[in-house]
Enzyme design. Structure first.
Site, mmCIF file in Angstrom:
data_model
loop_
_atom_site.group_PDB
_atom_site.id
_atom_site.type_symbol
_atom_site.label_atom_id
_atom_site.label_comp_id
_atom_site.label_asym_id
_atom_site.label_seq_id
_atom_site.Cartn_x
_atom_site.Cartn_y
_atom_site.Cartn_z
ATOM 1 N N ASN A 193 -25.839 73.018 -108.073
ATOM 2 C CA ASN A 193 -24.887 72.324 -108.942
ATOM 3 C C ASN A 193 -23.451 72.344 -108.433
ATOM 4 O OD1 ASN A 193 -26.389 71.248 -111.277
ATOM 5 N ND2 ASN A 193 -27.044 73.377 -111.453
ATOM 6 N N GLU A 253 -33.616 74.163 -113.157
ATOM 7 C CA GLU A 253 -33.079 73.942 -111.821
ATOM 8 C C GLU A 253 -32.984 75.227 -111.017
ATOM 9 O OE1 GLU A 253 -30.412 70.091 -113.137
ATOM 10 O OE2 GLU A 253 -29.429 71.985 -112.671
ATOM 11 N N THR A 259 -30.787 65.364 -118.143
ATOM 12 C CA THR A 259 -30.479 65.508 -119.545
ATOM 13 C C THR A 259 -31.835 65.285 -120.172
ATOM 14 O OG1 THR A 259 -30.032 63.159 -119.663
ATOM 15 C CG2 THR A 259 -28.174 64.599 -119.253
ATOM 16 N N LYS A 311 -38.369 64.607 -119.673
ATOM 17 C CA LYS A 311 -37.630 64.972 -118.468
ATOM 18 C C LYS A 311 -36.561 65.982 -118.824
ATOM 19 C CE LYS A 311 -34.250 63.481 -116.846
ATOM 20 N NZ LYS A 311 -32.898 64.010 -116.583
ATOM 21 N N THR A 350 -35.134 63.245 -112.897
ATOM 22 C CA THR A 350 -34.048 63.256 -111.897
ATOM 23 C C THR A 350 -34.139 64.533 -111.066
ATOM 24 O OG1 THR A 350 -32.556 64.151 -113.575
ATOM 25 C CG2 THR A 350 -32.492 61.770 -113.207
#
Lengths: 418, 418
Positions: free
Chosen positions: B401, B279, B194, B183, B157
């Site tokens: 985020n 991220e 997640t 992932k 994702t």
């Protein structure tokens, strides 16, 4: 307490009768809102006193010395500096803190153990006593009841404003005042905010009762705030009561409840001031947990949510993201049954029984655009509650805390250290 | 293990013999690096299998169903989707997960309990079965041993790249392979990463031994990484062994040590891939704690440092700020004696006995400019050790985020939910 029974007054830490103060600039603080960086608060009358300190296992030298002095008796004077935390400075750091107390005590005719010392700023650099020591006599000689605000200026670092709260209540027709100043904008960081709160009152309060009510107040105010989850090495809250109002207070005597309510009000206001001035943050969020099986579990859930980077990031974006909130509830280490969890955001139901509600997304989003809102989490597993006051996490917070290297290295080169 | 005994091979999750896969695009994932969002991995032979799942009290429906299936027997097929986490979806969410397993099982001639299901994406929205269900026959019908990479694409994702590791070892002259895809880029967030890891091997391994070595491997790899401290509701690591290599392995038999070392190598590589793809972060930091009185305390110190917003912000700025590190050591809830704490940063002594060293500040700073470095904390209080792999915290992480609201609301409006 009815509002008319307690009124706000000016004067900060010297608002209470019989307290005088001074603050000067010694060149130990990075130039910020103010250059004042060394302050003294002194009670002209004997006091009773109480205090709470950081529970970090790494404690600043000033915390160790102040704790030891408070254990042995009451505190009548507090010397405080910003710019250097006197933390991770070993035995020499403790010697410096003791020396400060001794010099101030001699100037004021006190015992060294009647003086407490507070420091805030860089961790790990020796205190620049070469700049402080020669100025202590001047600091002690020009005390005034009008310099409360200067103390508030001298203790702040990354704070954007002075934090003063002072109130007056009336007991048996006599005015009783509580004054305070406070600093803090991040829980801790070198060169920056570590929490310090100095509170004065002209009520006379027996030490044991002062101690009990101070601890109760701290538990419901300063111990319930978090900005970045980072506990300071220097957190200190000190309260001195000198009886200058002529009012004697104790449990069972007239005015005791009014006084403790006013004291706790001052603490709560100052705790909120710290959160509202959180480093580069934009929101003030109340996280309220209900229906927990035990108080400890209510606390863990509230703190888990209030410290989650993902939850805090979403608040920064004005995103009413209840999924992130419930995920933090789930990993907080408490007994949680997902199918019982209800979450309200800013008064609107966002989650019922662990699932989404029919509340319109846009309505939820509109509510979290506000600067202040409440997140209410009901675990429906018992009767215990807990509340934490916190902030969002902003890109600017991270940027602000990315590097103090330049300042730190300069301070080292500067000969501030020796 | 000598390098020549283990070689990297291509093929990801289908690198191991007897495993086939497929992945398609159903329109349930936000358009990112790839549009593939529904994948299937199937073993043509019977398997033994093992798995670990999130310990978050809020568990996704897919986790509940997969755990229950694994408890009852071995898993031979895994269906995985990205775009929706099927978390906080209540009893309907569990029904949907069961239905997916049942349909896939029917297509493949298996029992429903032989199928596991993994989901990752938005929390709290119903699974868009209207888009998934009609596509399941197609998913099951075009299986191929060449589509391992498509599975790696379909499960990511917010990841910036596919995460595949596959190795080959030789046991008694026969090749044995372990394939994997994984992932994860943030521990959890709605619409985002997640952690999921699928591992295949063509070795034959009795279930009890597979289970033991998988748990041991997870403990030293996935359980030791943190990006943002936020534990997922969906974390899943599933391992299937089908014996297609003709090699039977178990403790005491030839090749067992070689196999477990290779399996743990695959897990560790994948764990590091997740951290390296954190991220919007810029650093890969190893936090190693030594000299702790107990393993639990070593762990608490390492995790405390690795999760501190202030420490992570300083790493982002390339600031060798040992004061922030020791303050996090102090509040981590362990027995710490400040005067015994030594800290090395990237191989240079930064702190000795709780105080600064004579190491030049510029030398320390130069070392933390690197993309990867180690922080070594010696408590000098015992012999226990722990290591955590983590990242910095960047302004860009927070920005990334800040809000998934637009996507989330769109998904709701879209009729993806029903």
């Amino acid at each position: 307490m009815a509002e008319q029974e307690m009124k706000s007054v000016k004067g900060g830490v010297t608002a209470a009768k019989g307290f005088v103060a001074n603050a000067i600039s010694c060149g130990i603080k990075k130039p910020t809102a103010t250059r004042l960086d060394l302050a003294l608060v002194y009670s002209e009358l004997p006091t009773t006193s109480a205090g709470t300190f950081t529970t970090n296992r790494v404690r600043a030298a000033c915390v160790r010395v102040s704790q030891s002095h408070l254990k042995r008796g009451d505190i009548r004077a507090v010397v405080a500096n910003s710019g250097n935390a006197n933390a991770c400075t070993g035995a020499p750091g403790v010697a410096v803190a003791r020396k400060e107390c001794a010099i101030v005590a001699k100037q004021l005719g006190l015992e060294p153990r009647e003086v407490a010392v507070c420091s805030t700023g860089v961790i790990g650099l020796p205190m620049p006593m070469v700049r402080i020591e020669p100025r202590l006599p001047e600091l002690c000689s020009k005390l005034s009841a009008k310099k409360g605000h200067d103390v508030a200026s001298a203790i702040i670092t990354s704070d954007t404003r002075e934090k003063e709260v002072a109130v007056e209540i009336t007991v048996n027709g006599k005015p009783v005042r509580i004054g305070s100043c406070c600093k803090g904008a991040g829980m801790i960081s070198p060169c920056m905010a570590t929490m310090i709160c100095l509170i004065t009152t002209d009520a006379a309060v027996p030490r044991e009762h002062l101690d009990a009510t101070v601890h109760e107040g701290v538990e419901h105010s300063f111990n319930r705030i978090t900005i970045d989850g980072d506990m300071s090495t220097n957190d200190t809250c000190l309260v001195m009561a000198n009886g200058a109002s002529g009012v004697k207070l104790a449990p069972g005597r007239p005015g005791w409840k009014k006084f403790t309510a006013a004291l706790h009000h001052v603490m709560m206001e100052q705790a909120k001031h710290i959160v509202q001035d959180g480093e580069r943050v934009t929101k003030f969020v109340t996280v309220r947990v209900k229906g927990a099986p035990t108080p400890q579990e209510a606390k863990r859930v509230a703190e888990g949510v209030a410290k989650s980077s993902l939850v805090k990031s979403s608040w920064n974006g004005g995103d009413p993201n209840w999924g992130r909130i419930i995920h933090a509830v789930g990993y907080s280490g408490t007994r949680v049954r997902e199918e019982k969890v209800d979450i309200d955001i800013a008064g609107l139901p966002a989650c019922r029984g662990g699932m989404q509600t029919t509340t319109k997304s846009d309505d939820l989003r509109d509510r979290v655009q506000a600067r202040e809102f409440e997140v209410l989490i009901n675990l429906n597993m018992g009767k215990e509650e807990y509340v934490v006051y916190t902030t969002d996490l902003s890109p600017e917070y991270v940027d602000f805390n990315r590097s103090e290297y330049a300042y730190w290295n300069q301070a080292k080169q500067d000969g501030l250290t020796h």
